[in-house]
Design a protein around this motif. Structure first.
Motif, PDB file in Angstrom:
ATOM      1  N   GLU A 209      -4.968  71.222 -16.454  1.00  0.00           N
ATOM      2  CA  GLU A 209      -5.762  70.256 -15.701  1.00  0.00           C
ATOM      3  C   GLU A 209      -4.969  69.433 -14.635  1.00  0.00           C
ATOM      4  O   GLU A 209      -4.881  68.272 -14.621  1.00  0.00           O
ATOM      5  N   PRO A 210      -4.339  70.302 -13.648  1.00  0.00           N
ATOM      6  CA  PRO A 210      -3.518  69.631 -12.780  1.00  0.00           C
ATOM      7  C   PRO A 210      -4.115  68.757 -11.781  1.00  0.00           C
ATOM      8  O   PRO A 210      -3.455  68.063 -10.976  1.00  0.00           O
ATOM      9  N   CYS A 211      -5.504  68.682 -11.726  1.00  0.00           N
ATOM     10  CA  CYS A 211      -6.038  67.658 -10.683  1.00  0.00           C
ATOM     11  C   CYS A 211      -6.988  66.627 -11.416  1.00  0.00           C
ATOM     12  O   CYS A 211      -7.604  65.839 -10.530  1.00  0.00           O
ATOM     13  N   SER A 212      -6.679  66.390 -12.600  1.00  0.00           N
ATOM     14  CA  SER A 212      -7.665  65.461 -13.305  1.00  0.00           C
ATOM     15  C   SER A 212      -7.391  64.076 -13.051  1.00  0.00           C
ATOM     16  O   SER A 212      -8.366  63.304 -13.066  1.00  0.00           O
ATOM     17  N   ALA A 213      -6.160  63.794 -12.414  1.00  0.00           N
ATOM     18  CA  ALA A 213      -5.605  62.408 -12.081  1.00  0.00           C
ATOM     19  C   ALA A 213      -5.437  62.021 -10.536  1.00  0.00           C
ATOM     20  O   ALA A 213      -5.074  61.087 -10.209  1.00  0.00           O
ATOM     21  N   LEU A 214      -6.266  63.148  -9.814  1.00  0.00           N
ATOM     22  CA  LEU A 214      -6.068  63.112  -8.487  1.00  0.00           C
ATOM     23  C   LEU A 214      -7.456  62.688  -7.638  1.00  0.00           C
ATOM     24  O   LEU A 214      -8.682  62.939  -8.516  1.00  0.00           O
ATOM     25  N   ASP A 215      -7.434  62.203  -6.526  1.00  0.00           N
ATOM     26  CA  ASP A 215      -8.800  62.116  -5.945  1.00  0.00           C
ATOM     27  C   ASP A 215      -9.287  63.252  -5.230  1.00  0.00           C
ATOM     28  O   ASP A 215      -8.495  64.241  -5.283  1.00  0.00           O
ATOM     29  N   PRO A 216     -10.717  63.299  -4.713  1.00  0.00           N
ATOM     30  CA  PRO A 216     -11.024  64.476  -4.226  1.00  0.00           C
ATOM     31  C   PRO A 216     -10.350  65.276  -2.971  1.00  0.00           C
ATOM     32  O   PRO A 216     -10.232  66.622  -2.927  1.00  0.00           O
ATOM     33  N   ILE A 217      -9.560  64.299  -2.251  1.00  0.00           N
ATOM     34  CA  ILE A 217      -8.918  64.952  -1.042  1.00  0.00           C
ATOM     35  C   ILE A 217      -7.490  65.476  -1.703  1.00  0.00           C
ATOM     36  O   ILE A 217      -7.340  66.849  -1.411  1.00  0.00           O
ATOM     37  N   ALA A 218      -6.675  64.973  -2.542  1.00  0.00           N
ATOM     38  CA  ALA A 218      -5.679  65.575  -3.177  1.00  0.00           C
ATOM     39  C   ALA A 218      -5.906  67.108  -4.013  1.00  0.00           C
ATOM     40  O   ALA A 218      -5.344  68.001  -3.839  1.00  0.00           O
ATOM     41  N   THR A 219      -7.385  66.689  -4.658  1.00  0.00           N
ATOM     42  CA  THR A 219      -7.739  67.862  -5.432  1.00  0.00           C
ATOM     43  C   THR A 219      -7.847  69.045  -4.637  1.00  0.00           C
ATOM     44  O   THR A 219      -7.525  70.218  -4.755  1.00  0.00           O
ATOM     45  N   THR A 239      -9.140  73.604 -16.946  1.00  0.00           N
ATOM     46  CA  THR A 239      -9.795  72.596 -16.389  1.00  0.00           C
ATOM     47  C   THR A 239     -11.160  72.168 -17.026  1.00  0.00           C
ATOM     48  O   THR A 239     -11.819  73.293 -17.729  1.00  0.00           O
ATOM     49  N   HIS A 240     -11.625  70.834 -16.810  1.00  0.00           N
ATOM     50  CA  HIS A 240     -12.593  70.616 -17.552  1.00  0.00           C
ATOM     51  C   HIS A 240     -13.950  70.872 -16.483  1.00  0.00           C
ATOM     52  O   HIS A 240     -15.045  70.315 -16.787  1.00  0.00           O
ATOM     53  N   ASN A 241     -13.302  70.888 -15.213  1.00  0.00           N
ATOM     54  CA  ASN A 241     -14.162  70.764 -13.846  1.00  0.00           C
ATOM     55  C   ASN A 241     -14.765  72.046 -13.498  1.00  0.00           C
ATOM     56  O   ASN A 241     -14.157  73.287 -13.233  1.00  0.00           O
ATOM     57  N   MET A 242     -16.228  72.369 -13.821  1.00  0.00           N
ATOM     58  CA  MET A 242     -16.975  73.717 -13.645  1.00  0.00           C
ATOM     59  C   MET A 242     -16.799  73.983 -12.445  1.00  0.00           C
ATOM     60  O   MET A 242     -16.710  75.043 -12.031  1.00  0.00           O
ATOM     61  N   GLN A 243     -16.966  73.042 -11.549  1.00  0.00           N
ATOM     62  CA  GLN A 243     -16.915  73.414  -9.940  1.00  0.00           C
ATOM     63  C   GLN A 243     -15.694  73.809  -9.711  1.00  0.00           C
ATOM     64  O   GLN A 243     -15.578  74.932  -8.993  1.00  0.00           O
ATOM     65  N   GLN A 244     -14.671  73.431 -10.254  1.00  0.00           N
ATOM     66  CA  GLN A 244     -13.195  73.754  -9.943  1.00  0.00           C
ATOM     67  C   GLN A 244     -12.918  75.285 -10.416  1.00  0.00           C
ATOM     68  O   GLN A 244     -12.432  76.037  -9.655  1.00  0.00           O
ATOM     69  N   ALA A 245     -13.331  75.483 -11.618  1.00  0.00           N
ATOM     70  CA  ALA A 245     -13.383  76.785 -12.083  1.00  0.00           C
ATOM     71  C   ALA A 245     -13.918  77.644 -11.284  1.00  0.00           C
ATOM     72  O   ALA A 245     -13.410  78.912 -11.129  1.00  0.00           O
ATOM     73  N   ALA A 246     -15.250  77.315 -10.814  1.00  0.00           N
ATOM     74  CA  ALA A 246     -16.036  78.529 -10.243  1.00  0.00           C
ATOM     75  C   ALA A 246     -15.344  78.697  -8.536  1.00  0.00           C
ATOM     76  O   ALA A 246     -15.259  79.624  -8.076  1.00  0.00           O
ATOM     77  N   ARG A 247     -14.741  77.551  -7.949  1.00  0.00           N
ATOM     78  CA  ARG A 247     -13.830  77.635  -6.702  1.00  0.00           C
ATOM     79  C   ARG A 247     -12.640  78.514  -6.861  1.00  0.00           C
ATOM     80  O   ARG A 247     -12.415  79.290  -5.812  1.00  0.00           O
ATOM     81  N   VAL A 248     -12.115  77.962  -7.731  1.00  0.00           N
ATOM     82  CA  VAL A 248     -10.585  78.765  -7.521  1.00  0.00           C
ATOM     83  C   VAL A 248     -10.390  79.966  -8.435  1.00  0.00           C
ATOM     84  O   VAL A 248      -9.237  80.595  -8.122  1.00  0.00           O
ATOM     85  N   SER A 249     -10.993  80.387  -9.467  1.00  0.00           N
ATOM     86  CA  SER A 249     -10.596  81.300 -10.326  1.00  0.00           C
ATOM     87  C   SER A 249     -11.414  82.666 -10.043  1.00  0.00           C
ATOM     88  O   SER A 249     -12.445  82.755  -9.548  1.00  0.00           O
ATOM     89  N   GLN A 250     -10.618  83.806 -10.304  1.00  0.00           N
ATOM     90  CA  GLN A 250     -11.319  85.096 -10.341  1.00  0.00           C
ATOM     91  C   GLN A 250     -11.865  85.504 -11.717  1.00  0.00           C
ATOM     92  O   GLN A 250     -12.691  86.008 -11.806  1.00  0.00           O
ATOM     93  N   ARG A 251     -11.310  84.668 -12.750  1.00  0.00           N
ATOM     94  CA  ARG A 251     -11.776  85.023 -14.247  1.00  0.00           C
ATOM     95  C   ARG A 251     -11.618  83.791 -14.751  1.00  0.00           C
ATOM     96  O   ARG A 251     -10.902  83.054 -14.631  1.00  0.00           O
ATOM     97  N   THR A 252     -12.686  83.700 -15.877  1.00  0.00           N
ATOM     98  CA  THR A 252     -12.795  82.854 -16.652  1.00  0.00           C
ATOM     99  C   THR A 252     -12.858  82.722 -18.268  1.00  0.00           C
ATOM    100  O   THR A 252     -13.432  83.916 -18.586  1.00  0.00           O
ATOM    101  N   ALA A 253     -12.391  82.236 -18.843  1.00  0.00           N
ATOM    102  CA  ALA A 253     -12.329  82.290 -20.299  1.00  0.00           C
ATOM    103  C   ALA A 253     -13.091  81.093 -20.966  1.00  0.00           C
ATOM    104  O   ALA A 253     -12.532  80.078 -20.575  1.00  0.00           O
TER     105      ALA A 253
END
Length: 296
Positions: A209-219, A239-253
Motif C-alpha cells: 500500500e505505498p500510496c495509502s498515506a499520500l495525496d492524489p498528486i503524489a499517488t 492495494t485497497h484501491n480498486m482504481q489503482q489496481a486497475a490503473r497500474v497492474s497487468q495481473r490481479t490476485a
C-alpha cells in the motif's frame, strides 16, 4: 484450493464489463505482456503462513510474471500483506511466524536450507505503507543498503544518483543530498524509499500500500513511476484501491477471509488473472461482489 491462472493466458482488455456497480475504465487496464521464456519471477506453491498456532493464510498458488505489476487485493484481514511479506522472508522478523509450502525465486526455494535471508531481501526489495526514511541525509539513506549488505560499489556517488534518477526524484533533491530526508514531503519520502530499495540492485520490488498515506498528486507520481520501473524490475503491490489496481497492474490476485467455528479468520486466494479480466468478467462470484462494492 484456488488455482492461479497461467501468465500465458490472454484476455482482451476490451472484454464486456459485466460487474454491476463497477465504474472502472477496464478498457485502459495495463495489457499483460508475453510471459518470459525464463519463467516467472516468483512462484508460490501451496503456501501457508502461520502466526504461532493461527493459520493466517492458506492455499496460495501464484506465479508472478517478470517485468509486470501484479496487484494483491481483498478486504482487511484477508492475508494479502502477509503473503507479500512471505515473498522476501520479512515474516521471519515476526516472532512465531512460519511459512509452509514453497516460495521459489529464480528457481530456488527461498525458505530452503542454507538460503541467506538477508540476500533474499536484497534481491527482493520492499517499500512499506508509510514512508520510512532513516533520520539521515538523503545521500546516506540511499547509500545505507549497499554499505550494510557489503555490495561491491565502484562509485557510491554514481550509485546514489542512479537510484534517485530511477525513482524520479533526482531533479528535486540533487542540490540537497546532505540535508535530512525527513525534510522532504510525504510523496518525496516515498520515492526516496523506492530509490533506497533500488540501490541494492533488486530484481523484484514489493510495495505494501505505498500510496495509502499520500495525496492524489503524489499517488499519481508513484503510479507513473511503477510503469517506468517495470522496464527493469518486477513489482508486486498490495492495494485497497480498486482504481489503482486497475490503473497500474497487468495481473490481479483477489484474496478473502473465511472464519471457522471459533471465529478465527484465515485468508485464502480466490482468483488470479489478468487485470482486465478480473475487473470485467471474474470467474468467482466473491471476486465480483468485492470489486463491485457489495462487501469489503
Amino acid at each position: 484450493m484456488a488455482h492461479a491462472t497461467s501468465p500465458n493466458t490472454h484476455v482482451s482488455a476490451d472484454a464486456p464489463q459485466k460487474t454491476p456497480g463497477l465504474h472502472l475504465d477496464v478498457a485502459h487496464a495495463k495489457a499483460s505482456r508475453p510471459a518470459s521464456r525464463s519463467g516467472p519471477a516468483i512462484t508460490c506453491d501451496d503456501v501457508k503462513v502461520f502466526y504461532k498456532q493461527h493459520l493466517a493464510v492458506r492455499d496460495v498458488n501464484l506465479s508472478f510474471a517478470r517485468n509486470e505489476v501484479s496487484a494483491l487485493i481483498g478486504p482487511s484481514g484477508c492475508g494479502k500483506s502477509t503473503v507479500l511479506r512471505s515473498l522476501n522472508r520479512m515474516n521471519d522478523l515476526i516472532p512465531g511466524a512460519r511459512v509452509e509450502g514453497m516460495v521459489r525465486f529464480e528457481g530456488t526455494d527461498i525458505y530452503g536450507e542454507g538460503v541467506d535471508a538477508t540476500e533474499v531481501r536484497r534481491r527482493i526489495g520492499m517499500v512499506f505503507q508509510k514512508p520510512n526514511p532513516f533520520p539521515k541525509s538523503i545521500y546516506e539513506n540511499i547509500a545505507y543498503g549497499p554499505r550494510v549488505t557489503k555490495m561491491q560499489v565502484d562509485n557510491m556517488d554514481d550509485l546514489v544518483e542512479e537510484a534517485l534518477r530511477k525513482a524520479a526524484i533526482w531533479d528535486e533533491v540533487k542540490g540537497k543530498l546532505k540535508e535530512s530526508a525527513l525534510a522532504l514531503s510525504g510523496g518525496q519520502q516515498q520515492r526516496l524509499c523506492i530509490a533506497r530499495a533500488i540501490a541494492t540492485k533488486p530484481q523484484v520490488i514489493l510495495m505494501d500500500e505505498p500510496c495509502s498515506a499520500l495525496d492524489p498528486i503524489a499517488t499519481l507520481k508513484i503510479e507513473d513511476l511503477m510503469e517506468e520501473l517495470t522496464k527493469e524490475f518486477t513489482i508486486i503491490i498490495v492495494t485497497h484501491n480498486m482504481q489503482q489496481a486497475a490503473r497500474v497492474s497487468q495481473r490481479t490476485a483477489f484474496f478473502t477471509a473465511e472464519a471457522d467455528e471459533h471465529g478465527d479468520r484465515t485468508g485464502r486466494l480466490v482468483e488470479y488473472d489478468e487485470t482486465a479480466k478480473m475487473f470485467s468478467n471474474p470467474n468467482d462470484q466473491r471476486t465480483e461482489d468485492y470489486i463491485s462494492g457489495r462487501f469489503g
